[in-house]
Design a protein around this motif. Structure first.
Motif, PDB file in Angstrom:
ATOM      1  N   TYR A  88       0.831  -1.196   0.000  1.00 56.39           N
ATOM      2  CA  TYR A  88       0.000   0.000   0.000  1.00 56.39           C
ATOM      3  C   TYR A  88       0.874   1.257   0.000  1.00 56.39           C
ATOM      4  CZ  TYR A  88      -4.678   1.960   1.092  1.00 56.39           C
ATOM      5  OH  TYR A  88      -5.883   2.584   1.051  1.00 56.39           O
ATOM      6  N   LEU A 148       1.105   4.211  -2.743  1.00 56.58           N
ATOM      7  CA  LEU A 148       0.835   5.607  -2.414  1.00 56.58           C
ATOM      8  C   LEU A 148       2.063   6.488  -2.622  1.00 56.58           C
ATOM      9  CD1 LEU A 148      -1.314   5.580   0.858  1.00 56.58           C
ATOM     10  CD2 LEU A 148      -2.062   5.782  -1.495  1.00 56.58           C
ATOM     11  N   SER A 192      -4.900  10.396  12.849  1.00 56.24           N
ATOM     12  CA  SER A 192      -5.976   9.547  13.356  1.00 56.24           C
ATOM     13  C   SER A 192      -6.982  10.405  14.120  1.00 56.24           C
ATOM     14  CB  SER A 192      -5.428   8.402  14.212  1.00 56.24           C
ATOM     15  OG  SER A 192      -5.300   8.781  15.550  1.00 56.24           O
ATOM     16  N   TRP A 223     -13.744   9.663   8.694  1.00 60.65           N
ATOM     17  CA  TRP A 223     -13.586   9.115   7.346  1.00 60.65           C
ATOM     18  C   TRP A 223     -12.933   7.743   7.344  1.00 60.65           C
ATOM     19  CZ3 TRP A 223     -11.388  13.804   4.118  1.00 60.65           C
ATOM     20  CH2 TRP A 223     -12.397  14.780   4.004  1.00 60.65           C
ATOM     21  N   PHE A 224     -11.992   7.566   8.243  1.00 60.46           N
ATOM     22  CA  PHE A 224     -11.217   6.321   8.232  1.00 60.46           C
ATOM     23  C   PHE A 224     -11.200   5.704   9.628  1.00 60.46           C
ATOM     24  CE2 PHE A 224      -9.419   8.784   4.761  1.00 60.46           C
ATOM     25  CZ  PHE A 224      -9.443   7.855   3.740  1.00 60.46           C
ATOM     26  N   PRO A 225     -11.105   4.370   9.701  1.00 59.14           N
ATOM     27  CA  PRO A 225     -10.924   3.737  11.015  1.00 59.14           C
ATOM     28  C   PRO A 225      -9.562   4.142  11.578  1.00 59.14           C
ATOM     29  CG  PRO A 225     -11.331   2.101   9.290  1.00 59.14           C
ATOM     30  CD  PRO A 225     -11.093   3.402   8.604  1.00 59.14           C
ATOM     31  N   VAL A 226      -9.442   4.160  12.899  1.00 60.64           N
ATOM     32  CA  VAL A 226      -8.158   4.552  13.490  1.00 60.64           C
ATOM     33  C   VAL A 226      -7.350   3.344  13.937  1.00 60.64           C
ATOM     34  CG1 VAL A 226      -8.964   6.807  14.235  1.00 60.64           C
ATOM     35  CG2 VAL A 226      -9.215   4.857  15.761  1.00 60.64           C
ATOM     36  N   SER A 227      -7.869   2.148  13.695  1.00 60.17           N
ATOM     37  CA  SER A 227      -7.134   0.972  14.167  1.00 60.17           C
ATOM     38  C   SER A 227      -7.494  -0.251  13.339  1.00 60.17           C
ATOM     39  CB  SER A 227      -7.500   0.679  15.619  1.00 60.17           C
ATOM     40  OG  SER A 227      -8.836   0.237  15.675  1.00 60.17           O
ATOM     41  N   LEU A 257      -7.958  -1.928   2.609  1.00 54.27           N
ATOM     42  CA  LEU A 257      -7.624  -0.637   1.986  1.00 54.27           C
ATOM     43  C   LEU A 257      -8.100   0.508   2.870  1.00 54.27           C
ATOM     44  CD1 LEU A 257      -8.512  -1.119  -1.791  1.00 54.27           C
ATOM     45  CD2 LEU A 257      -6.247  -0.879  -0.799  1.00 54.27           C
ATOM     46  N   HIS A 258      -9.283   0.320   3.440  1.00 57.62           N
ATOM     47  CA  HIS A 258      -9.891   1.356   4.269  1.00 57.62           C
ATOM     48  C   HIS A 258      -9.130   1.515   5.588  1.00 57.62           C
ATOM     49  CE1 HIS A 258     -13.807   3.025   6.169  1.00 57.62           C
ATOM     50  NE2 HIS A 258     -13.094   3.981   5.652  1.00 57.62           N
ATOM     51  N   PHE A 297      -5.386   2.824   5.260  1.00 57.21           N
ATOM     52  CA  PHE A 297      -5.105   4.041   4.494  1.00 57.21           C
ATOM     53  C   PHE A 297      -4.280   5.045   5.296  1.00 57.21           C
ATOM     54  CE2 PHE A 297      -6.046   8.335   2.962  1.00 57.21           C
ATOM     55  CZ  PHE A 297      -5.546   8.209   1.667  1.00 57.21           C
ATOM     56  N   TYR A 317      -1.489   2.848  15.094  1.00 59.52           N
ATOM     57  CA  TYR A 317      -2.786   2.477  14.529  1.00 59.52           C
ATOM     58  C   TYR A 317      -3.247   1.080  14.945  1.00 59.52           C
ATOM     59  CZ  TYR A 317      -2.456   6.611  11.585  1.00 59.52           C
ATOM     60  OH  TYR A 317      -2.358   7.896  11.143  1.00 59.52           O
TER      61      TYR A 317
END
Lengths: 509, 309
Positions: free
Chosen positions: B103, B107, B151, B160-164, B174-175, B178, B257
């Motif tokens: 990943y 990126l 985070s 928007w995104f999970p923190v862990s 992917l989620h 990120f 994370y």
């Protein structure tokens, strides 16, 4: 070249795809997630007394007695009732009809087998609760008979301890110790193991055969997650990825308190924070030097500075929540002039003091305060940072002079606490301080055998007084468990003995 | 073929050295795995019994002989605290780390290429200045701090995104990964840009570029066919080192994370003095590093036939 181009293209695609993935709805499934810094390392209740194991043991294995979550009183567990002989030497426990998680009946043979493992197995982590036991037998499938070498006041309370959980003899016989507890042990408590990913999480599912009918109240699975970083755990709690954060840092309390949907609570505990002093070498082999060190630390100010006032200053080296604790006893009240004078009289002024500090911000802060105060009275403190295993090695071998630390007693009965922290003839070297007072050692034995609560109170208060005045350790503060809960959970708390009340818990979605 | 044999021989010596050094280091650090297993309140007899059951009571050389013997028969040992094979633990923790590494590459590489080219096109120009300043900032920000801030902002404040965690499906991965991947990429992109930019500028003035121009090649063709392939070589080597480092060294990002990857496994094993896990992981990292360098060398040969292996 074309390869690089197509690679770059693929990468860009992945980049845009992931950017488009924001804000996916969370899947709605009933799970209670608890984050803790303490790792689960074994599923065998006899093999470990580490915090990360005590917590799941209580969910997996019922004991013969249990402690009511509401009143804190002892009541029937797998044993429905019991008789104690007049001389206090024979305990006869009558089991109720109950089953293991595999549906097989729980018999007296299982109970005797489980207790015997704790008492006499070489690798049993904490045999001391059963050290007064002479024999454990299954008189018939429903009756366990425990004979003692001498009367022991806290015997019934000791049968409620997390490590004397009842395991299946048949299963251990069949799969061997390593096999039976490797991944999916047969359990007798409210939960069983659904999945264990060591180092990551332990997933528990309700045990359909649990003897308390109607419990666990919720059919939710429980995930005990290992999260090393408190900042991360707090972010997870706020983002709704976990429901409970164990071990909130004092600095995080206010922030979590003011966050919507979070219930930040201070749960009562049997924890005490102390400074260990090494009595086996100078300067702290000297009584006056120890007293000087104690008078130089104002634990009221220190408690306020480190815990923002959430903990209570300690007056003795034993946890304040123990039975017979004397709240009115003043202890040693800080006095810098007295400290300087005592140090001078001791002849230890100018001596180097090796303060070892384990991991964590609390240890660091306490260490710095100790250093400043002791320097001011004329000692030469030096700070040395170590990690946890190295800390145990240094203290165990007596290669230190002082160190801040904490411990908790599993029970409110003081017997095991005194044996652990103050008794010099017991096997802990008075928590690696090498403090050894003959009178305290004698009183320890006397206190455990005495059946009259009033006389026991006198004995334990005397022990506390002697240890405080001789500065076996320097008492710092009595700390609650700072735990943050999601408000969607009802009736979940941690008991002073480090047990979750998960079987009572319900979840509002 | 000769190359491969040479590499394998090299690998054997590297691994032998790593084995001895790691073994000595982990055993000489103070601390007792038995204490970690049994807990604070265990008495000395219990600790001794546990040490005995793991053979830790034997002299160090004897323990090494046993370890080396097992290693030769392909057994890297068992975790003392989880009583599971080290290979099983590595199998459990390796996927998040590999995914995260892939990943990060996805990126980091495209923007690094694009920005390095933009920067090198007009050295000292406005674009170049901006890219360099932002790049330095990216490198200077500690990954730990950046991770916590991102985070808090993208995870907690915006949601928007999970923190862990790592998730269950590919899309989940992917989620979940990120933010960790982005935190790492922000540090990695400027390093790659710096290397590639310098090489691009250097090669743009090389004799073979002048020669190509004299032969009448267009600027676009010169850049893609002559300058870039020549300039990419040193960066590719650097890239190889970074990849090897990521596989073994995402400890910080994984901790921030709570990603259950090899970094977390390593740090937990170290803190528990879980000797075989530490030794097994170190061996694996060594093999990976040698492997990745080998692949990079092969790639270099593919791009530039002059790069003799």
């Amino acid at each position: 070249m074309r390869q690089i181009k197509s690679f770059a293209l693929a990468a860009f695609t992945a980049f845009s795809l992931s950017s488009a993935l924001v804000a996916l709805p969370a899947a709605a499934e009933s799970v209670i997630r608890i984050a803790s810094v303490y790792p689960a390392t074994t599923l065998d209740p006899s093999r470990s007394g580490a915090a990360g194991n005590i917590e799941p043991f209580g969910q997996l294995y019922s004991r013969l007695l249990r402690r009511s979550f509401e009143t804190g009183e002892l009541e029937g567990g797998l044993a429905e009732k019991w008789d104690v002989s007049a001389d206090g030497l024979v305990y006869t426990l009558h089991l109720r009809d109950a089953q293991f998680s595999d549906g097989s009946p729980i018999t007296a043979a299982d109970a005797a087998f489980s207790l015997e493992r704790v008492r006499s197995d070489k690798e049993s982590a904490l045999p001391s609760p059963l050290s007064a036991v002479e024999s454990i037998t299954a008189a018939d499938p429903k009756t366990v008979v425990i004979k003692l070498k001498h009367a022991l006041a806290p015997m019934l309370a000791n049968l409620e301890l997390w490590n004397v959980g009842i395991v299946s003899k048949a299963d251990v016989d069949k799969r061997g110790v390593d096999g039976a507890f490797a991944t999916d042990p047969v359990t007798s408590g409210p939960y069983m193991v659904k999945e264990w990913r060591p180092g990551e999480k332990l997933v528990l599912a309700p045990n359909p055969h649990y003897w308390r009918k109607g419990y666990p109240k919720s059919d939710a699975t429980v995930e005990l997650l290992e999260v090393a970083e408190p900042e991360t755990a707090a972010a997870m709690l706020k983002a709704g990825e976990i429901d409970v954060m164990r071990g909130v840092n004092w600095a995080q309390v206010e922030d979590l308190k003011s966050t919507d949907g979070i219930d930040m609570r201070m749960e009562p505990s049997n924890v005490v924070f102390i400074v260990l002093l090494n009595h086996s070498r100078e300067p702290f082999s000297n009584l006056k030097a120890r007293q000087a060190a104690a008078y130089a630390l104002d634990n009221k100010v220190l408690t306020q500075a480190i815990t923002n006032g959430y903990a209570k200053p300690a007056n003795t080296p034993l946890p304040g929540s123990l039975d017979f604790h004397d709240d009115a006893y003043p202890g040693l009240v800080a006095d810098m002039d007295k400290a300087k004078k005592l140090l001078e009289e001791s002849g230890m002024a100018g001596k180097e003091v090796k303060i070892i500090l384990g991991a964590g911000s609390t240890n660091q802060q306490t260490g710095l305060l100790m250093q400043a105060q002791w320097q001011a009275i004329g000692l030469k403190p030096v700070l040395v940072n170590v990690d946890t295993p190295a800390w145990w090695e240094s203290t165990g071998k007596g290669e230190y002079d002082a160190t801040p630390t904490w411990w908790m007693n599993e029970l409110t009965d003081p017997d095991l606490a005194v044996r652990w922290a103050l008794c010099g003839s017991c096997d802990s070297h008075a928590f690696n301080t090498f403090y050894d007072n003959k009178k305290v050692n004698e009183l320890t034995e006397q206190g455990s055998r005495e059946q009259d609560p009033k006389k026991r109170a006198e004995i334990y208060q005397e022990i506390s007084r002697i240890a405080t005045e001789e500065v076996s350790q320097i008492p710092l503060y009595y700390s609650p468990f700072p735990i943050a809960y999601s408000k969607r959970l009802k009736d979940l708390k941690m008991t002073p003995a480090m047990q979750w009340t998960l079987e009572e818990t319900t979840v509002t979605e | 073929m000769q190359i491969v044999l040479k590499r394998i021989l090299q690998l054997v010596f590297v691994l032998l050295g790593i084995c001895v050094v790691t073994f000595l280091l982990v055993h000489m650090v103070p601390g007792d795995p038995a204490r970690v297993i049994a807990g604070d309140r265990a008495n000395p007899e219990t600790i001794e019994a546990i040490r005995k059951s793991f053979g830790l009571d034997q002299p160090l050389w004897q323990q090494f002989v046993t370890y080396a013997g097992n290693l030769l028969s392909g057994d890297i040992g068992q975790s003392m605290r989880y009583k599971r094979p080290v290979t099983a633990l590595i199998g459990q923790f390796i996927w998040p780390t590999l995914f995260l590494t892939g990943y990060v590459i996805c990126l980091a590489v495209p923007p690094a290429l694009a920005l390095a080219i933009a920067s090198a096109r007009k050295p000292g120009g406005l674009a170049d200045q901006i890219i360099r300043i932002v790049g330095i900032a990216g490198m200077a920000i500690p990954v730990f701090w950046l991770g916590i801030m991102m985070s808090r902002f993208f995870g907690v404040a915006l949601g928007w995104f999970p923190v862990s965690g790592y998730g269950k499906t590919f899309v989940d991965h992917l989620h979940h990964l990120f933010l960790p991947a982005l935190s790492t990429a922000i540090w990695m992109v400027p390093v790659l840009i710096q290397s590639l930019r310098a090489a691009l500028i250097e090669k743009a003035g090389a004799d073979f570029v002048t020669a190509a121009r004299a032969q009448g090649a267009g600027e676009r063709e010169i850049f893609w066919r002559t300058i870039l392939p020549n300039a990419v070589l040193p960066t590719l080597n650097l890239f190889g080192v970074i990849i090897a480092f990521l596989i073994g060294g995402t400890i910080i990002v994984e901790t921030v994370y709570a990603v259950p990857g090899l970094g977390s496994l390593m740090i937990n094993a170290l803190l528990a003095r879980d000797y075989h896990v530490v030794q097994g992981l170190t061996l694996m990292f060594a093999v990976t590093t040698v492997g990745v360098t080998f692949v990079v060398d092969l790639l270099s040969a593919l791009i530039d036939p002059r790069a003799r292996l």
